[in-house]
Scaffold this motif. Structure first.
Motif, PDB file in Angstrom:
ATOM      1  N   ILE A   1       7.761  -3.145  -1.729  1.00 48.99           N
ATOM      2  CA  ILE A   1       7.963  -2.453  -0.469  1.00 48.99           C
ATOM      3  C   ILE A   1       8.821  -1.219  -0.736  1.00 48.99           C
ATOM      4  CG2 ILE A   1       9.022  -2.567   1.802  1.00 48.99           C
ATOM      5  CD1 ILE A   1       8.488  -5.566   1.772  1.00 48.99           C
ATOM      6  N   PHE A   2       8.359  -0.071  -0.226  1.00 47.85           N
ATOM      7  CA  PHE A   2       9.148   1.146  -0.358  1.00 47.85           C
ATOM      8  C   PHE A   2      10.330   1.086   0.606  1.00 47.85           C
ATOM      9  CE2 PHE A   2       4.851   2.854  -1.471  1.00 47.85           C
ATOM     10  CZ  PHE A   2       5.141   3.191  -2.777  1.00 47.85           C
ATOM     11  N   LYS A   3      11.514   1.331   0.087  1.00 49.75           N
ATOM     12  CA  LYS A   3      12.707   1.437   0.918  1.00 49.75           C
ATOM     13  C   LYS A   3      13.041   2.901   1.169  1.00 49.75           C
ATOM     14  CE  LYS A   3      14.739  -1.791   1.986  1.00 49.75           C
ATOM     15  NZ  LYS A   3      14.564  -2.534   3.222  1.00 49.75           N
ATOM     16  N   LYS A   4      12.794   3.752   0.146  1.00 52.14           N
ATOM     17  CA  LYS A   4      13.095   5.177   0.263  1.00 52.14           C
ATOM     18  C   LYS A   4      12.150   5.933  -0.656  1.00 52.14           C
ATOM     19  CE  LYS A   4      16.963   8.420  -0.133  1.00 52.14           C
ATOM     20  NZ  LYS A   4      18.382   8.540  -0.520  1.00 52.14           N
ATOM     21  N   VAL A   5      11.656   7.067  -0.179  1.00 49.37           N
ATOM     22  CA  VAL A   5      10.789   7.939  -0.961  1.00 49.37           C
ATOM     23  C   VAL A   5      11.247   9.368  -0.697  1.00 49.37           C
ATOM     24  CG1 VAL A   5       8.436   8.759  -1.304  1.00 49.37           C
ATOM     25  CG2 VAL A   5       8.823   6.350  -0.771  1.00 49.37           C
ATOM     26  N   GLU A   6      11.485  10.119  -1.771  1.00 50.94           N
ATOM     27  CA  GLU A   6      11.879  11.510  -1.616  1.00 50.94           C
ATOM     28  C   GLU A   6      11.500  12.304  -2.857  1.00 50.94           C
ATOM     29  OE1 GLU A   6      16.122  12.097  -1.246  1.00 50.94           O
ATOM     30  OE2 GLU A   6      16.540  10.621  -2.790  1.00 50.94           O
ATOM     31  N   LEU A  14      11.756   6.995  -5.946  1.00 52.41           N
ATOM     32  CA  LEU A  14      11.389   5.840  -5.129  1.00 52.41           C
ATOM     33  C   LEU A  14      12.449   4.769  -5.221  1.00 52.41           C
ATOM     34  CD1 LEU A  14       7.719   5.359  -6.397  1.00 52.41           C
ATOM     35  CD2 LEU A  14       8.449   6.623  -4.389  1.00 52.41           C
ATOM     36  N   THR A  15      12.752   4.150  -4.112  1.00 49.00           N
ATOM     37  CA  THR A  15      13.535   2.924  -4.093  1.00 49.00           C
ATOM     38  C   THR A  15      12.592   1.859  -3.562  1.00 49.00           C
ATOM     39  OG1 THR A  15      15.578   4.139  -3.650  1.00 49.00           O
ATOM     40  CG2 THR A  15      15.591   1.772  -3.182  1.00 49.00           C
ATOM     41  N   ASP A  86       3.879   6.028   5.000  1.00 53.88           N
ATOM     42  CA  ASP A  86       3.298   6.669   6.173  1.00 53.88           C
ATOM     43  C   ASP A  86       3.463   8.176   6.236  1.00 53.88           C
ATOM     44  OD1 ASP A  86       2.354   4.256   7.136  1.00 53.88           O
ATOM     45  OD2 ASP A  86       4.162   3.843   8.300  1.00 53.88           O
ATOM     46  N   ALA A  87       4.540   8.698   5.691  1.00 51.47           N
ATOM     47  CA  ALA A  87       4.817  10.134   5.800  1.00 51.47           C
ATOM     48  C   ALA A  87       4.225  10.903   4.620  1.00 51.47           C
ATOM     49  CB  ALA A  87       6.316  10.365   5.878  1.00 51.47           C
TER      50      ALA A  87
END
Length: 93
Positions: A1-6, A14-15, A86-87
């Protein structure tokens, strides 16, 4: 599961969260090779996650991937579509 994407400079950071803690996992990013002819162009990427870890501890881990190989010639920005995120992401270079 992605917690953070930047995106930070030329890296996709990715976290992710998964069950494990006592075995090996292999994490990679793959791009489809397709370039959508939009303005700006779009590329499609996905995370490959191979989990050979039978444990069930909740693991949250950071990963970083170099995006420079997926640049599109003659443009300075592309949109990235990451499967299961989603983004849409904007990669400027």
């Amino acid at each position: 599961i992605f917690k953070k994407v930047e995106i930070v400079e030329d890296c996709l950071k990715l976290t992710i969260q998964y069950g494990g803690g006592c075995g090996d996992v292999e994490v990679n990013i793959f791009e489809s090779g397709a370039i959508a002819k939009s303005n700006p162009p779009q590329r499609y990427i996905r995370l490959s996650f191979k989990d050979n870890d039978p444990c069930e501890a909740l693991i949250i881990k950071d990963y970083s991937f170099d995006l420079s190989p997926i640049r599109v010639n003659n443009v300075g920005v592309i949109k990235l579509n990451l499967t299961d995120w989603d983004a849409q992401l904007e990669y400027s270079y």
